[in-house]
Every structure is written in C-alpha cells, then in structure tokens.
Design a protein around this motif. Sequence first.
Motif, short mmCIF file in Angstrom:
data_model
loop_
_atom_site.label_atom_id
_atom_site.label_comp_id
_atom_site.label_asym_id
_atom_site.label_seq_id
_atom_site.Cartn_x
_atom_site.Cartn_y
_atom_site.Cartn_z
N LEU A 191 31.44 46.63 37.08
CA LEU A 191 31.96 47.98 36.86
C LEU A 191 32.71 48.48 38.10
O LEU A 191 33.78 49.10 37.98
N ILE A 192 32.15 48.21 39.28
CA ILE A 192 32.82 48.61 40.52
C ILE A 192 34.16 47.90 40.63
O ILE A 192 35.19 48.51 40.96
N GLY A 193 34.14 46.58 40.36
CA GLY A 193 35.38 45.81 40.43
C GLY A 193 36.44 46.32 39.47
O GLY A 193 37.62 46.47 39.84
N LEU A 194 36.04 46.59 38.23
CA LEU A 194 36.99 47.12 37.24
C LEU A 194 37.55 48.47 37.66
O LEU A 194 38.76 48.73 37.52
N THR A 195 36.69 49.33 38.18
CA THR A 195 37.12 50.66 38.59
C THR A 195 38.11 50.58 39.75
O THR A 195 39.13 51.29 39.78
N ILE A 196 37.83 49.71 40.70
CA ILE A 196 38.74 49.53 41.84
C ILE A 196 40.08 48.99 41.37
O ILE A 196 41.14 49.48 41.80
N VAL A 197 40.06 48.02 40.47
CA VAL A 197 41.30 47.45 39.94
C VAL A 197 42.13 48.54 39.24
O VAL A 197 43.34 48.63 39.42
N ALA A 198 41.45 49.37 38.45
CA ALA A 198 42.16 50.44 37.74
C ALA A 198 42.75 51.47 38.69
O ALA A 198 43.74 52.12 38.37
N SER A 199 42.16 51.60 39.88
CA SER A 199 42.58 52.64 40.83
C SER A 199 43.66 52.17 41.80
O SER A 199 44.20 52.99 42.55
N LEU A 200 43.96 50.88 41.79
CA LEU A 200 44.86 50.34 42.81
C LEU A 200 46.24 50.97 42.77
O LEU A 200 46.83 51.27 43.81
N LYS A 201 46.79 51.15 41.58
CA LYS A 201 48.12 51.74 41.47
C LYS A 201 48.13 53.19 41.94
O LYS A 201 49.13 53.69 42.44
N ALA A 202 46.99 53.87 41.76
CA ALA A 202 46.93 55.28 42.12
C ALA A 202 46.85 55.49 43.62
O ALA A 202 47.62 56.25 44.21
#
Length: 307
Positions: A191-202
């Motif tokens: 979950l942490i990994g997915l959240t970080i990946v989703a936040s990278l562009k932001a």
Amino acid sequence: ITTINLMLDTILEPLQYAFMQRSLIVAITVGVICAVVGSYLMVQRLALLGDAISHSVLPGLAIAYIVGANIFLGAFIAGIVSTLLINLISTRSNIKEDTAMGIVFSAFFALGVTLITVVQKDNKIDLNHFLFGNILAVNGNEVRDTLIIAGIVLTVVSLLYKELLFYTFDKLGAQAVGLPVGLLDLGLMVLIGLTIVASLKAVGVVLVLSLLITPAASAYLLVNRLHLVMLLGTFIGVTSSITGMYLSYYFNLPSGPAIVLVTSGIFVLALLFSPSQGLLTNPSSSLGQSTLIKEMKSLLSDRKLKD
C-alpha cells in the motif's frame, strides 16, 4: 456581488484548461490516499520506511523510461524490491531496521540518479521532474493510472480496516489471536509503495514523504482516533493539494513544493493551536512535557543548590 463574482472567477479560471483539470484530479486523489496510508505510517512510527521506499523507486523510474515501459510499474517494482531487501538485511543479520533502511534507500537513490544522468546524455529529460514532480504535465493515461491505484488502496484499507487497526496498535496481540501478521506487514508495504507511485507526478521522489506524513500528523494533533485521523487527514491533504495547485497557477510557483508548503503550514498551525497539544493554547502542559525543558530545569536547580 462584485466580491462574489471575483471569487468565482478566481476559482473557475484555472478550470478552463484541460491540464489544470487533470492536475487537480491527480492532486485531490493523491491527497486522499496519502492521508489514509500515512495514518498507519505515523502511528507505527514508520516515517523512515516511507522515506526509504520513496527514494528507492527512482531506479525503477529510470529503468522503465529506458526500456519504454510504464514508469508507474517500474517505480512500484523498485519500491517492493527495496522493501524486501530491507526486511532481508534486518532479519538475517544483526543490522537494525533503521540502519538497513538507510543503506538500501541511499544505494537505490544513488543508482537512480546515476541511471537518469546516463540517459540524459542521449535524451533531453529533466531530472527535477522525477525529484520534485511535474503534475501540470500529467496526461490522461496517468490520471487513469492514479485513479486505479487509489481505488485499489482504498478498497484494501476498507476491507482490512479492523485487521490493520489491531495490527497497527498491537502487533504481538494480533499475532497471538492468529492474524497473519507477516501478510499484513507485506500488505502495508505494498500500500505504501502504491501510494508513493501514485504521488510521484504530484510531488516527486524527494517531497512525497511530506504528503504521506504531514496531513496525518496534523490530524493526529487535533483528534485521537485512527478513523478520525484518516478523515481529517484526508480533508487536510485534499485542501493542501487544491490550495497548492491554485497558488502554483496564480503565482507561477512549482506545483509540488507549493502543495508541500501548504500542508506544512497547516501542520504548524495545528502544532501551535491544537486544543489539547498546542504550544500556544496549552503552553504550560507543552513545556512541562518537554524532556529538554525538564533537563534544563534540573540542571539549573542543581546549580543553584551548589551555589
């Protein structure tokens, strides 16, 4: 009426542009999932792990870019590999977990910067976009990917909320009653990994930890139950994301840092004015609970007695 019209124009003007619409969707989505997952990170005191994973995704981004694959997938794989390496080092040796995190994330980050630097020789790519985000450049596919990741994260959290709650506050107790603590541990890492990946562009690799931790930390100063921390943290995260985007648009600021500065400002306000823990609203209790202040008082009293 003139003031209301001016406010409406201020709010609606950026929405005329498709790139701002896409950026706001991503910013709001990231604000929600970062607050939810960050609540678990903060309560378990795993902020350093979030930092380790966020820095460790950089080589995955670079390799995915080189081979022409989806950078979200590359970043996620790198994040999971780094997590497994941290676990391997800390469980198979006398090295403590925080030391393992420092070793792995610095090595992965250095590898990522090296790979991107090599790629830059033949391709004009901006390293800053990886490090600090480039939310204004998100395309439709990236919006779709972010929404899919957010759906997965929120679905898992809602389905396993009770188990994760028990595991978060009493890992030994959860193990004693038969909960699969190892799987929950791995699930939280995913979950942490997915959240970080989703936040990278932001907000990029460097600033993603702030978006993960700060809204939840602000909420934690104001409420004392995990579900309330998640709800209030989500509100803070979304508000910070929207406000940061508007500041970026009107004052020509970098979007990622603007979002982080807003959420950091909200944390400072919560720290100062929290009804139960505020430095200004409860100065005597705040000072009284400070170990540093106690030690200074003790030293001063001992010196007076000697004199």
